[in-house]
Design a protein around this motif. Sequence first.
Motif, PDB file in Angstrom:
ATOM      1  N   ARG A   8      43.178 -22.081 -83.076  1.00 56.88           N
ATOM      2  CA  ARG A   8      42.355 -23.110 -83.707  1.00 56.88           C
ATOM      3  C   ARG A   8      41.750 -22.291 -84.947  1.00 56.88           C
ATOM      4  O   ARG A   8      41.707 -23.122 -85.972  1.00 56.88           O
ATOM      5  CB  ARG A   8      40.878 -23.031 -82.399  1.00 56.88           C
ATOM      6  CG  ARG A   8      39.993 -23.994 -82.899  1.00 56.88           C
ATOM      7  CD  ARG A   8      38.932 -24.081 -81.872  1.00 56.88           C
ATOM      8  NE  ARG A   8      38.048 -24.846 -81.849  1.00 56.88           N
ATOM      9  CZ  ARG A   8      36.589 -24.475 -82.259  1.00 56.88           C
ATOM     10  NH1 ARG A   8      36.385 -23.231 -82.075  1.00 56.88           N
ATOM     11  NH2 ARG A   8      35.740 -25.284 -82.644  1.00 56.88           N
ATOM     12  N   CYS A   9      41.276 -21.253 -84.957  1.00 57.15           N
ATOM     13  CA  CYS A   9      40.615 -20.618 -86.110  1.00 57.15           C
ATOM     14  C   CYS A   9      41.493 -19.866 -87.157  1.00 57.15           C
ATOM     15  O   CYS A   9      41.242 -19.601 -88.011  1.00 57.15           O
ATOM     16  CB  CYS A   9      39.441 -19.744 -85.811  1.00 57.15           C
ATOM     17  SG  CYS A   9      39.959 -17.958 -85.066  1.00 57.15           S
ATOM     18  N   THR A  10      42.568 -19.770 -86.397  1.00 61.42           N
ATOM     19  CA  THR A  10      43.833 -19.063 -87.133  1.00 61.42           C
ATOM     20  C   THR A  10      43.569 -17.438 -87.458  1.00 61.42           C
ATOM     21  O   THR A  10      44.638 -16.947 -88.033  1.00 61.42           O
ATOM     22  CB  THR A  10      44.336 -20.103 -88.431  1.00 61.42           C
ATOM     23  OG1 THR A  10      43.333 -19.735 -89.527  1.00 61.42           O
ATOM     24  CG2 THR A  10      44.480 -21.330 -88.211  1.00 61.42           C
ATOM     25  N   GLN A  34      41.609 -29.816 -99.123  1.00 61.68           N
ATOM     26  CA  GLN A  34      41.901 -28.453 -99.490  1.00 61.68           C
ATOM     27  C   GLN A  34      43.380 -28.274-100.020  1.00 61.68           C
ATOM     28  O   GLN A  34      44.318 -28.841 -99.749  1.00 61.68           O
ATOM     29  CB  GLN A  34      42.092 -27.658 -98.042  1.00 61.68           C
ATOM     30  CG  GLN A  34      42.196 -26.280 -98.184  1.00 61.68           C
ATOM     31  CD  GLN A  34      42.236 -25.429 -96.890  1.00 61.68           C
ATOM     32  OE1 GLN A  34      43.097 -25.871 -95.853  1.00 61.68           O
ATOM     33  NE2 GLN A  34      41.270 -24.641 -96.668  1.00 61.68           N
ATOM     34  N   THR A  39      45.173 -22.515 -97.387  1.00 62.53           N
ATOM     35  CA  THR A  39      45.332 -22.607 -96.233  1.00 62.53           C
ATOM     36  C   THR A  39      45.631 -21.093 -95.522  1.00 62.53           C
ATOM     37  O   THR A  39      45.373 -20.635 -94.520  1.00 62.53           O
ATOM     38  CB  THR A  39      46.365 -23.459 -95.634  1.00 62.53           C
ATOM     39  OG1 THR A  39      47.719 -23.070 -96.320  1.00 62.53           O
ATOM     40  CG2 THR A  39      46.182 -24.998 -96.016  1.00 62.53           C
ATOM     41  N   ASN A  44      39.233 -18.602 -94.969  1.00 61.68           N
ATOM     42  CA  ASN A  44      39.462 -19.855 -95.151  1.00 61.68           C
ATOM     43  C   ASN A  44      38.053 -20.533 -94.712  1.00 61.68           C
ATOM     44  O   ASN A  44      38.123 -21.209 -93.601  1.00 61.68           O
ATOM     45  CB  ASN A  44      40.378 -20.393 -94.579  1.00 61.68           C
ATOM     46  CG  ASN A  44      40.893 -21.873 -94.642  1.00 61.68           C
ATOM     47  OD1 ASN A  44      40.089 -22.568 -95.130  1.00 61.68           O
ATOM     48  ND2 ASN A  44      42.145 -22.260 -94.123  1.00 61.68           N
ATOM     49  N   ARG A  47      38.104 -24.339 -93.417  1.00 59.91           N
ATOM     50  CA  ARG A  47      38.489 -24.470 -91.989  1.00 59.91           C
ATOM     51  C   ARG A  47      37.308 -24.503 -91.157  1.00 59.91           C
ATOM     52  O   ARG A  47      37.019 -24.966 -90.297  1.00 59.91           O
ATOM     53  CB  ARG A  47      39.563 -23.466 -91.492  1.00 59.91           C
ATOM     54  CG  ARG A  47      40.232 -23.933 -90.178  1.00 59.91           C
ATOM     55  CD  ARG A  47      41.672 -23.161 -90.048  1.00 59.91           C
ATOM     56  NE  ARG A  47      42.308 -23.546 -88.795  1.00 59.91           N
ATOM     57  CZ  ARG A  47      42.525 -24.498 -88.398  1.00 59.91           C
ATOM     58  NH1 ARG A  47      42.810 -25.561 -89.312  1.00 59.91           N
ATOM     59  NH2 ARG A  47      43.098 -24.702 -87.262  1.00 59.91           N
ATOM     60  N   LEU A  51      35.694 -27.064 -88.496  1.00 61.19           N
ATOM     61  CA  LEU A  51      35.633 -26.668 -87.008  1.00 61.19           C
ATOM     62  C   LEU A  51      34.108 -26.828 -86.687  1.00 61.19           C
ATOM     63  O   LEU A  51      33.789 -27.172 -85.373  1.00 61.19           O
ATOM     64  CB  LEU A  51      36.164 -25.332 -86.856  1.00 61.19           C
ATOM     65  CG  LEU A  51      37.944 -25.297 -86.873  1.00 61.19           C
ATOM     66  CD1 LEU A  51      38.055 -23.888 -86.874  1.00 61.19           C
ATOM     67  CD2 LEU A  51      38.444 -25.921 -85.757  1.00 61.19           C
ATOM     68  N   LEU A  58      39.280 -32.151 -92.320  1.00 61.73           N
ATOM     69  CA  LEU A  58      40.044 -31.433 -93.298  1.00 61.73           C
ATOM     70  C   LEU A  58      41.510 -31.956 -93.564  1.00 61.73           C
ATOM     71  O   LEU A  58      42.128 -32.044 -92.717  1.00 61.73           O
ATOM     72  CB  LEU A  58      40.099 -30.011 -92.886  1.00 61.73           C
ATOM     73  CG  LEU A  58      40.737 -28.823 -93.659  1.00 61.73           C
ATOM     74  CD1 LEU A  58      40.030 -28.635 -94.983  1.00 61.73           C
ATOM     75  CD2 LEU A  58      41.022 -27.535 -93.068  1.00 61.73           C
ATOM     76  N   VAL A  60      45.048 -31.400 -95.980  1.00 57.18           N
ATOM     77  CA  VAL A  60      45.549 -30.319 -96.907  1.00 57.18           C
ATOM     78  C   VAL A  60      46.370 -31.074 -97.883  1.00 57.18           C
ATOM     79  O   VAL A  60      47.274 -31.936 -97.476  1.00 57.18           O
ATOM     80  CB  VAL A  60      46.086 -29.170 -96.237  1.00 57.18           C
ATOM     81  CG1 VAL A  60      47.045 -28.145 -97.060  1.00 57.18           C
ATOM     82  CG2 VAL A  60      45.329 -28.474 -95.216  1.00 57.18           C
TER      83      VAL A  60
END
Length: 197
Positions: A8-10, A34, A39, A44, A47, A51, A58, A60
């Motif tokens: 989810r949040c990477t 973005q 990315t 980031n 993002r 979220l 968002l 890209v």
Amino acid sequence: MSRPSCPRCTRPLEHCLCALIPSLDSRTRLLILQHPSETRHALNTARLAALGLRNAELVVGERFDDLATRLAQPGYRACLLFPGEQAQPLAAHAAQVDEPLLLVVPDGTWRKARKLLHCNPLLDALPRVSLPDGLSSRYRLRKAPAEGALSTLEAIVVALEIVEAPRDFAPLLAPFEALIEGQIAAMGEDTFRRNHL
């Protein structure tokens, strides 16, 4: 070998920010465009904004073939959050518009954000709005290229608090603050003080 990341949040799993990311409603719709180079950026913030806001999207890329469809959201009036000579203060623009805003926010370095505008002429045709002068960033790890330069997340928080006053969107900044504190802890206080203060 790469560390396992949160889908989810990477972020790496041991530094997952999801518990700090709120889920906020807004009357304003956000379309965050973005640049692909952002990315993989450790901070980031676009993002995190997407979220944390239920009414945000968002996307890209450099060229957005479906931009006309994305801008034609029924019930919203689109404008571009980007400074420039033709930019009107956001507060003044919002006061003149009856419908909720579709706030289009380019995300990238200033150079990359300008490239997004160049590659997508529909963006340049939108009414342009800007934030007030004199703002200061909480982004302590990076020198701002100009006075008043904010991260994408900070700019979105300021914009929403202008358009939807007196609502408070500061909870969006909690994962941003944690991210910065984590980066400072990883580099060590001495290194941070030597290079960033």
